[in-house]
Design a protein around this motif. Sequence first.
Motif, PDB file in Angstrom:
ATOM      1  N   LYS A 299       0.815  -1.209   0.000  1.00  0.00           N
ATOM      2  CA  LYS A 299       0.000   0.000   0.000  1.00  0.00           C
ATOM      3  C   LYS A 299       0.849   1.260   0.000  1.00  0.00           C
ATOM      4  O   LYS A 299       0.487   2.264  -0.619  1.00  0.00           O
ATOM      5  CB  LYS A 299      -0.940  -0.003   1.217  1.00  0.00           C
ATOM      6  CG  LYS A 299      -2.024  -1.070   1.136  1.00  0.00           C
ATOM      7  CD  LYS A 299      -2.965  -0.979   2.312  1.00  0.00           C
ATOM      8  CE  LYS A 299      -4.073  -2.037   2.203  1.00  0.00           C
ATOM      9  NZ  LYS A 299      -4.996  -1.969   3.359  1.00  0.00           N
ATOM     10  N   ILE A 300       1.981   1.231   0.695  1.00  0.00           N
ATOM     11  CA  ILE A 300       2.862   2.397   0.707  1.00  0.00           C
ATOM     12  C   ILE A 300       3.623   2.497  -0.609  1.00  0.00           C
ATOM     13  O   ILE A 300       3.809   3.589  -1.165  1.00  0.00           O
ATOM     14  CB  ILE A 300       3.838   2.325   1.897  1.00  0.00           C
ATOM     15  CG1 ILE A 300       3.059   2.150   3.202  1.00  0.00           C
ATOM     16  CG2 ILE A 300       4.691   3.570   1.967  1.00  0.00           C
ATOM     17  CD1 ILE A 300       2.095   3.263   3.510  1.00  0.00           C
ATOM     18  N   LEU A 301       4.063   1.375  -1.159  1.00  0.00           N
ATOM     19  CA  LEU A 301       4.757   1.396  -2.443  1.00  0.00           C
ATOM     20  C   LEU A 301       3.868   1.958  -3.545  1.00  0.00           C
ATOM     21  O   LEU A 301       4.338   2.674  -4.438  1.00  0.00           O
ATOM     22  CB  LEU A 301       5.201  -0.023  -2.816  1.00  0.00           C
ATOM     23  CG  LEU A 301       6.385  -0.600  -2.051  1.00  0.00           C
ATOM     24  CD1 LEU A 301       6.533  -2.082  -2.351  1.00  0.00           C
ATOM     25  CD2 LEU A 301       7.681   0.125  -2.406  1.00  0.00           C
ATOM     26  N   SER A 302       2.558   1.643  -3.491  1.00  0.00           N
ATOM     27  CA  SER A 302       1.657   2.114  -4.540  1.00  0.00           C
ATOM     28  C   SER A 302       1.433   3.614  -4.491  1.00  0.00           C
ATOM     29  O   SER A 302       0.859   4.183  -5.424  1.00  0.00           O
ATOM     30  CB  SER A 302       0.304   1.393  -4.424  1.00  0.00           C
ATOM     31  OG  SER A 302      -0.295   1.635  -3.175  1.00  0.00           O
ATOM     32  N   GLU A 303       1.896   4.298  -3.424  1.00  0.00           N
ATOM     33  CA  GLU A 303       1.747   5.744  -3.355  1.00  0.00           C
ATOM     34  C   GLU A 303       2.771   6.474  -4.212  1.00  0.00           C
ATOM     35  O   GLU A 303       2.550   7.628  -4.582  1.00  0.00           O
ATOM     36  CB  GLU A 303       1.849   6.219  -1.903  1.00  0.00           C
ATOM     37  CG  GLU A 303       0.693   5.752  -1.020  1.00  0.00           C
ATOM     38  CD  GLU A 303       0.769   6.343   0.365  1.00  0.00           C
ATOM     39  OE1 GLU A 303       1.531   7.322   0.549  1.00  0.00           O
ATOM     40  OE2 GLU A 303       0.064   5.848   1.262  1.00  0.00           O
ATOM     41  N   PHE A 304       3.899   5.818  -4.530  1.00  0.00           N
ATOM     42  CA  PHE A 304       4.888   6.508  -5.364  1.00  0.00           C
ATOM     43  C   PHE A 304       5.356   5.673  -6.556  1.00  0.00           C
ATOM     44  O   PHE A 304       6.118   6.157  -7.384  1.00  0.00           O
ATOM     45  CB  PHE A 304       6.096   6.951  -4.527  1.00  0.00           C
ATOM     46  CG  PHE A 304       6.889   5.836  -3.921  1.00  0.00           C
ATOM     47  CD1 PHE A 304       8.041   5.363  -4.512  1.00  0.00           C
ATOM     48  CD2 PHE A 304       6.500   5.274  -2.721  1.00  0.00           C
ATOM     49  CE1 PHE A 304       8.775   4.346  -3.948  1.00  0.00           C
ATOM     50  CE2 PHE A 304       7.232   4.255  -2.136  1.00  0.00           C
ATOM     51  CZ  PHE A 304       8.369   3.786  -2.757  1.00  0.00           C
ATOM     52  N   ILE A 305       4.900   4.424  -6.674  1.00  0.00           N
ATOM     53  CA  ILE A 305       5.136   3.636  -7.890  1.00  0.00           C
ATOM     54  C   ILE A 305       3.769   3.352  -8.487  1.00  0.00           C
ATOM     55  O   ILE A 305       3.016   2.523  -7.989  1.00  0.00           O
ATOM     56  CB  ILE A 305       5.887   2.328  -7.591  1.00  0.00           C
ATOM     57  CG1 ILE A 305       7.272   2.628  -7.040  1.00  0.00           C
ATOM     58  CG2 ILE A 305       6.010   1.485  -8.854  1.00  0.00           C
ATOM     59  CD1 ILE A 305       8.094   1.392  -6.729  1.00  0.00           C
ATOM     60  N   LYS A 306       3.434   4.086  -9.551  1.00  0.00           N
ATOM     61  CA  LYS A 306       2.110   4.012 -10.149  1.00  0.00           C
ATOM     62  C   LYS A 306       2.121   3.093 -11.366  1.00  0.00           C
ATOM     63  O   LYS A 306       3.134   2.960 -12.054  1.00  0.00           O
ATOM     64  CB  LYS A 306       1.629   5.414 -10.569  1.00  0.00           C
ATOM     65  CG  LYS A 306       1.727   6.463  -9.465  1.00  0.00           C
ATOM     66  CD  LYS A 306       0.756   6.182  -8.340  1.00  0.00           C
ATOM     67  CE  LYS A 306       0.778   7.286  -7.294  1.00  0.00           C
ATOM     68  NZ  LYS A 306      -0.154   7.063  -6.199  1.00  0.00           N
ATOM     69  N   THR A 307       0.954   2.537 -11.647  1.00  0.00           N
ATOM     70  CA  THR A 307       0.830   1.668 -12.817  1.00  0.00           C
ATOM     71  C   THR A 307       0.192   2.381 -14.001  1.00  0.00           C
ATOM     72  O   THR A 307       0.359   1.966 -15.126  1.00  0.00           O
ATOM     73  CB  THR A 307      -0.015   0.438 -12.477  1.00  0.00           C
ATOM     74  OG1 THR A 307      -1.285   0.870 -11.976  1.00  0.00           O
ATOM     75  CG2 THR A 307       0.669  -0.409 -11.426  1.00  0.00           C
ATOM     76  N   ASP A 308      -0.552   3.457 -13.767  1.00  0.00           N
ATOM     77  CA  ASP A 308      -1.211   4.189 -14.843  1.00  0.00           C
ATOM     78  C   ASP A 308      -0.503   5.504 -15.078  1.00  0.00           C
ATOM     79  O   ASP A 308      -0.192   6.234 -14.129  1.00  0.00           O
ATOM     80  CB  ASP A 308      -2.678   4.464 -14.509  1.00  0.00           C
ATOM     81  CG  ASP A 308      -3.466   3.171 -14.357  1.00  0.00           C
ATOM     82  OD1 ASP A 308      -4.395   3.154 -13.536  1.00  0.00           O
ATOM     83  OD2 ASP A 308      -3.129   2.197 -15.057  1.00  0.00           O
ATOM     84  N   ALA A 309      -0.259   5.846 -16.338  1.00  0.00           N
ATOM     85  CA  ALA A 309       0.522   7.035 -16.663  1.00  0.00           C
ATOM     86  C   ALA A 309      -0.174   8.314 -16.212  1.00  0.00           C
ATOM     87  O   ALA A 309       0.478   9.277 -15.798  1.00  0.00           O
ATOM     88  CB  ALA A 309       0.786   7.086 -18.169  1.00  0.00           C
ATOM     89  N   TYR A 310      -1.516   8.335 -16.279  1.00  0.00           N
ATOM     90  CA  TYR A 310      -2.210   9.580 -15.954  1.00  0.00           C
ATOM     91  C   TYR A 310      -2.091   9.936 -14.480  1.00  0.00           C
ATOM     92  O   TYR A 310      -2.329  11.066 -14.085  1.00  0.00           O
ATOM     93  CB  TYR A 310      -3.691   9.478 -16.336  1.00  0.00           C
ATOM     94  CG  TYR A 310      -4.510   8.553 -15.477  1.00  0.00           C
ATOM     95  CD1 TYR A 310      -5.127   8.999 -14.312  1.00  0.00           C
ATOM     96  CD2 TYR A 310      -4.685   7.213 -15.838  1.00  0.00           C
ATOM     97  CE1 TYR A 310      -5.869   8.154 -13.528  1.00  0.00           C
ATOM     98  CE2 TYR A 310      -5.428   6.358 -15.048  1.00  0.00           C
ATOM     99  CZ  TYR A 310      -6.028   6.835 -13.909  1.00  0.00           C
ATOM    100  OH  TYR A 310      -6.773   6.002 -13.133  1.00  0.00           O
ATOM    101  N   LYS A 311      -1.711   8.976 -13.651  1.00  0.00           N
ATOM    102  CA  LYS A 311      -1.554   9.252 -12.225  1.00  0.00           C
ATOM    103  C   LYS A 311      -0.241   9.951 -11.919  1.00  0.00           C
ATOM    104  O   LYS A 311      -0.067  10.506 -10.853  1.00  0.00           O
ATOM    105  CB  LYS A 311      -1.634   7.954 -11.424  1.00  0.00           C
ATOM    106  CG  LYS A 311      -3.010   7.306 -11.439  1.00  0.00           C
ATOM    107  CD  LYS A 311      -3.028   6.076 -10.568  1.00  0.00           C
ATOM    108  CE  LYS A 311      -4.402   5.432 -10.562  1.00  0.00           C
ATOM    109  NZ  LYS A 311      -4.426   4.212  -9.721  1.00  0.00           N
TER     110      LYS A 311
END
Length: 409
Positions: free
Chosen positions: A129-141
């Motif tokens: 959950k913390i990793l997903s705050e700065f490693i995104k999977t969608d470019a628009y994010k």
Amino acid sequence: MAGATSALYILDIKGRCLISRDYRGQVSAAQVEKFFSKLLEKESLKAQCALKNGVSYMFIQHSNVYLMTASRQNCNVASLLFFLHRVVDVFKHYFDELEEESLRDNFVVVYELLDEIMDFGYPQYTEAKILSEFIKTDAYKMEGPQRPPMAVTNAVSWRSEGVVYRTNEVFLDVVESVNILVNSNGQIIRSEVYGALKMRTRLSGMPECKLGLNDRVLLEAQDRATKGKAIDLDDVKFHQCVRLARFENDRTISFIPPDGSFDLMTYRLSTQVKPLIWVEALVERYSRSRVEMTVKAKSQFKERSTATNVTIELPVPSDATNPSIRTSMGTAKYAPETDAVLWKIKSFLEYMLRAEFRLPSIVSEDATADRKAPIRVKFEIPYFTVSGIQVCINNGFPCSFFYLMFILN
């Protein structure tokens, strides 16, 4: 950890390298593929660690891929295997399903994650959950410069700062599974209870939560009596948010919970438990042409509880044909792929089943004797624990241990 791992490899089902991250340059991908191909040839994949030519290999399998670490140093095997399972959890958080196709479609994100979760061969950070705050999977994010959240460097690495909810809530479930083996004489051979405290939190800020259990060690240390029974917990495993020193000192579970759902604690009890559903089977053979089966199943728990989703698996001869099955409740069908009759009942009290099968009249002289397979029973009982575990909040007031809702000030 005694030593650092040299590299991390993700292999396909045939042992070919899909993605690798070399942290120290000590073990090449060619060495790993050669070693793994020999393991596949020998079909010796049950052991999850091996030593070959001075290189320690540790690996696990998930779906159609293998995750492997290789090292020339003396590493802590248990911690590295645990790390690999954490890597699987991270990938599943990002891709829903971890398999070869999802890795090929998201190899850029995979390499970013491999750079964050391990540094120079040492595990670093595996909170998805913390990793997903700065490693995104969608470019628009990816709007503006991305900086790692403060939780990465905080002592509380599993929870972000600044979490705010209009209503603070905590949901706690106790889920137990019973593994009982009974012989044909009705004697219990093995009895174990596996349990987990599952939590879902919606709390603002950095809340401090405290829970207590009806643990025998705690009650005896405090010279306290309990209305119910005290329990002896074995093989207790906590989430990393729990303060272990505090638990060892006064048996209080004190923690700052992650945001969302997680397993607070898992445990095991090696205690004699009577079967909650008792099954009696009478099998009668009529020469070699027919076999009849009469099964009676009854509950052995209190009337206020009800078993749901009951499935009773009854083994039958592998050459049985022309099934004729009658039940007093539920549905039963013959499953030839498993050589069994599956009897399913939505709500359970006490019911009967009768089944008749035809057998071939001609049997080979070298035919083996019929297998003595066990009857398997699966069921669920809401609002009921076998162990009798109770959860209390920090003021000592006992709460319902299947559904708790705290309103925090």
